[in-house]
Write a protein that holds these residues in place. Structure first.
Motif, mmCIF file in Angstrom:
data_model
loop_
_atom_site.group_PDB
_atom_site.id
_atom_site.type_symbol
_atom_site.label_atom_id
_atom_site.label_comp_id
_atom_site.label_asym_id
_atom_site.label_seq_id
_atom_site.Cartn_x
_atom_site.Cartn_y
_atom_site.Cartn_z
ATOM 1 N N MET A 233 -2.687 -9.222 -16.902
ATOM 2 C CA MET A 233 -3.509 -10.125 -16.084
ATOM 3 C C MET A 233 -2.631 -11.186 -15.415
ATOM 4 S SD MET A 233 -6.405 -8.748 -16.422
ATOM 5 C CE MET A 233 -7.359 -9.961 -15.526
ATOM 6 N N ARG A 234 -1.638 -11.645 -16.152
ATOM 7 C CA ARG A 234 -0.730 -12.647 -15.576
ATOM 8 C C ARG A 234 0.115 -12.034 -14.466
ATOM 9 N NH1 ARG A 234 2.756 -17.111 -18.958
ATOM 10 N NH2 ARG A 234 3.564 -18.218 -17.134
ATOM 11 N N LEU A 235 0.528 -10.778 -14.652
ATOM 12 C CA LEU A 235 1.298 -10.114 -13.605
ATOM 13 C C LEU A 235 0.464 -9.948 -12.338
ATOM 14 C CD1 LEU A 235 3.223 -7.330 -15.564
ATOM 15 C CD2 LEU A 235 4.119 -9.499 -14.701
ATOM 16 N N ARG A 236 -0.811 -9.627 -12.495
ATOM 17 C CA ARG A 236 -1.696 -9.500 -11.340
ATOM 18 C C ARG A 236 -1.792 -10.825 -10.598
ATOM 19 N NH1 ARG A 236 -3.560 -6.235 -7.539
ATOM 20 N NH2 ARG A 236 -2.028 -7.676 -6.700
ATOM 21 N N TRP A 237 -1.913 -11.917 -11.350
ATOM 22 C CA TRP A 237 -1.946 -13.261 -10.769
ATOM 23 C C TRP A 237 -0.643 -13.545 -10.026
ATOM 24 C CZ3 TRP A 237 -5.657 -16.913 -10.211
ATOM 25 C CH2 TRP A 237 -5.258 -18.220 -9.902
ATOM 26 N N ASP A 238 0.490 -13.214 -10.662
ATOM 27 C CA ASP A 238 1.791 -13.397 -10.014
ATOM 28 C C ASP A 238 1.875 -12.599 -8.720
ATOM 29 O OD1 ASP A 238 2.644 -15.036 -12.022
ATOM 30 O OD2 ASP A 238 3.971 -13.583 -12.972
ATOM 31 N N GLY A 239 1.333 -11.386 -8.760
ATOM 32 C CA GLY A 239 1.386 -10.535 -7.579
ATOM 33 C C GLY A 239 0.718 -11.163 -6.364
ATOM 34 N N TRP A 240 -0.280 -11.980 -6.613
ATOM 35 C CA TRP A 240 -0.960 -12.663 -5.508
ATOM 36 C C TRP A 240 -0.210 -13.897 -5.025
ATOM 37 C CZ3 TRP A 240 -6.061 -12.339 -8.699
ATOM 38 C CH2 TRP A 240 -6.707 -11.121 -8.421
ATOM 39 N N PHE A 241 0.394 -14.654 -5.948
ATOM 40 C CA PHE A 241 0.855 -15.999 -5.600
ATOM 41 C C PHE A 241 2.360 -16.226 -5.749
ATOM 42 C CE2 PHE A 241 -3.599 -16.487 -6.978
ATOM 43 C CZ PHE A 241 -4.138 -16.993 -5.805
ATOM 44 N N ARG A 242 3.044 -15.388 -6.487
ATOM 45 C CA ARG A 242 4.475 -15.618 -6.717
ATOM 46 C C ARG A 242 5.291 -15.127 -5.540
ATOM 47 N NH1 ARG A 242 7.816 -12.965 -11.785
ATOM 48 N NH2 ARG A 242 9.895 -13.773 -11.252
ATOM 49 N N LYS A 243 6.361 -15.842 -5.220
ATOM 50 C CA LYS A 243 7.286 -15.411 -4.177
ATOM 51 C C LYS A 243 8.406 -14.607 -4.826
ATOM 52 C CE LYS A 243 10.246 -17.100 -0.437
ATOM 53 N NZ LYS A 243 9.685 -16.164 0.553
ATOM 54 N N TYR A 244 8.531 -13.339 -4.425
ATOM 55 C CA TYR A 244 9.540 -12.459 -4.993
ATOM 56 C C TYR A 244 10.779 -12.446 -4.101
ATOM 57 C CZ TYR A 244 5.993 -10.744 -8.217
ATOM 58 O OH TYR A 244 5.038 -10.668 -9.196
ATOM 59 N N PRO A 245 11.941 -12.133 -4.662
ATOM 60 C CA PRO A 245 13.150 -12.066 -3.851
ATOM 61 C C PRO A 245 13.001 -10.980 -2.762
ATOM 62 C CG PRO A 245 13.698 -12.052 -6.193
ATOM 63 C CD PRO A 245 12.226 -11.891 -6.102
ATOM 64 N N ALA A 246 13.766 -11.144 -1.693
ATOM 65 C CA ALA A 246 13.757 -10.153 -0.622
ATOM 66 C C ALA A 246 14.520 -8.912 -1.060
ATOM 67 C CB ALA A 246 14.400 -10.741 0.640
ATOM 68 N N LEU A 247 14.082 -7.767 -0.532
ATOM 69 C CA LEU A 247 14.768 -6.516 -0.816
ATOM 70 C C LEU A 247 16.163 -6.556 -0.187
ATOM 71 C CD1 LEU A 247 14.461 -3.564 -1.932
ATOM 72 C CD2 LEU A 247 13.785 -2.919 0.391
ATOM 73 N N PRO A 248 17.230 -6.376 -0.963
ATOM 74 C CA PRO A 248 18.581 -6.445 -0.386
ATOM 75 C C PRO A 248 18.855 -5.221 0.496
ATOM 76 C CG PRO A 248 18.696 -5.754 -2.665
ATOM 77 C CD PRO A 248 17.257 -6.107 -2.413
ATOM 78 N N LYS A 249 19.692 -5.407 1.481
ATOM 79 C CA LYS A 249 20.099 -4.296 2.320
ATOM 80 C C LYS A 249 21.098 -3.419 1.575
ATOM 81 C CE LYS A 249 19.455 -6.774 6.701
ATOM 82 N NZ LYS A 249 20.118 -7.261 7.938
ATOM 83 N N GLU A 250 21.053 -2.134 1.880
ATOM 84 C CA GLU A 250 22.027 -1.216 1.289
ATOM 85 C C GLU A 250 23.430 -1.593 1.729
ATOM 86 O OE1 GLU A 250 21.833 1.126 -0.832
ATOM 87 O OE2 GLU A 250 19.804 1.935 -0.879
#
Length: 251
Positions: A233-250
């Motif tokens: 449930m906490r992960l679902r909440w994070d999925g809405w509001f947390r800022k995740y790092p950007a996908l790095p370029k290859e």
């Protein structure tokens, strides 16, 4: 200098019956895999067995981190990830010591990342049905429906969300903020996969057969599943509001 581009991290607590056998099984593979054992103060002498193997046969391929007491599966893997990154490994694996994960599947997980372009390869019990041997039916159902529950709550399209048999490409563990991973038990496995998914890494499930341990004592408990249940449930909440790092370029 590394003798392999791969390191297999094996957390242990009281695995004297299994540790030498699993080390020899991994070391005997055609593809070279190094091993990092992370022992949480096993009173049964697990670490002493690893030290003997290091001194006698595998000095340049087998490594050991000893910790004082049971500090949690998640913290063991985080310590292992940091060690693996510091020592230059490109492919970092998670595997149990008790042969529930077949060492012969390691090259298949490696190929999924090295040859097929996955960033995370999961040894999946449920991607092609239910591939579990010698588990009590209640535990099979609990595990299977736990993964269904995670998918339903998070929208995360992985069949085996609690799997602990995985390969990460280096760039995944360099990107995930490891010190911000919250969970210490089996919810750790869900959180790592979910975080990789939210960042945008490519995840591939590789079908494997999971075999219940034949020797030693299981570390599973109701509290482990409770952490996973409420942690989702906490992960679902994070999925809405947390800022995740950007996908790095290859590279």
């Amino acid at each position: 200098m590394n003798t392999s581009d791969c390191i297999v991290i094996i957390p242990t607590y009281n695995e004297k019956e299994n540790i030498e056998k699993i080390v020899r099984a991994v070391m005997g593979l055609e593809k070279a895999f190094n091993i990092l054992v992370i022992d949480d103060g096993s009173p049964d002498g697990t670490a002493a067995i690893v030290k003997r193997l290091m001194a006698d046969e595998f000095a340049d391929r087998l490594f050991l981190i000893e910790r004082t007491g049971k500090l949690g599966l998640g913290t063991a893997y985080i310590a292992g990830f940091k060690w693996a990154l510091a020592h230059g490994y490109d492919y970092i694996f998670e595997m149990d010591a008790d042969f529930s994960h077949d060492p012969n599947d390691l090259p298949r997980l490696y190929a999924a990342c090295h040859d097929e372009g996955a960033d995370v390869a999961i040894g999946s019990r449920y991607v092609s049905g239910v591939n579990v041997v010698n588990w009590p039916m209640g535990r099979v159902l609990m595990s299977y429906f736990a993964s269904k529950y995670v998918r339903m709550v998070t929208g995360f399209n992985v069949h085996d969300t609690t799997a602990g048999f995985k390969c990460y490409r280096r760039r995944v563990l360099e990107t995930i903020p490891l010190d911000k991973i919250r969970f210490k038990g089996y919810a750790f496995q869900i959180e790592m996969k979910f975080t990789a998914y939210k960042i945008g890494f490519k995840i591939k499930e590789v079908p494997v057969i999971f075999v219940n341990r034949r020797e030693g004592t299981s570390k599973m408990s109701g509290g482990i599943f409770g952490e996973a249940f409420f942690g989702v449930m906490r992960l679902r909440w994070d999925g809405w509001f947390r800022k995740y790092p950007a996908l790095p370029k290859e590279a």
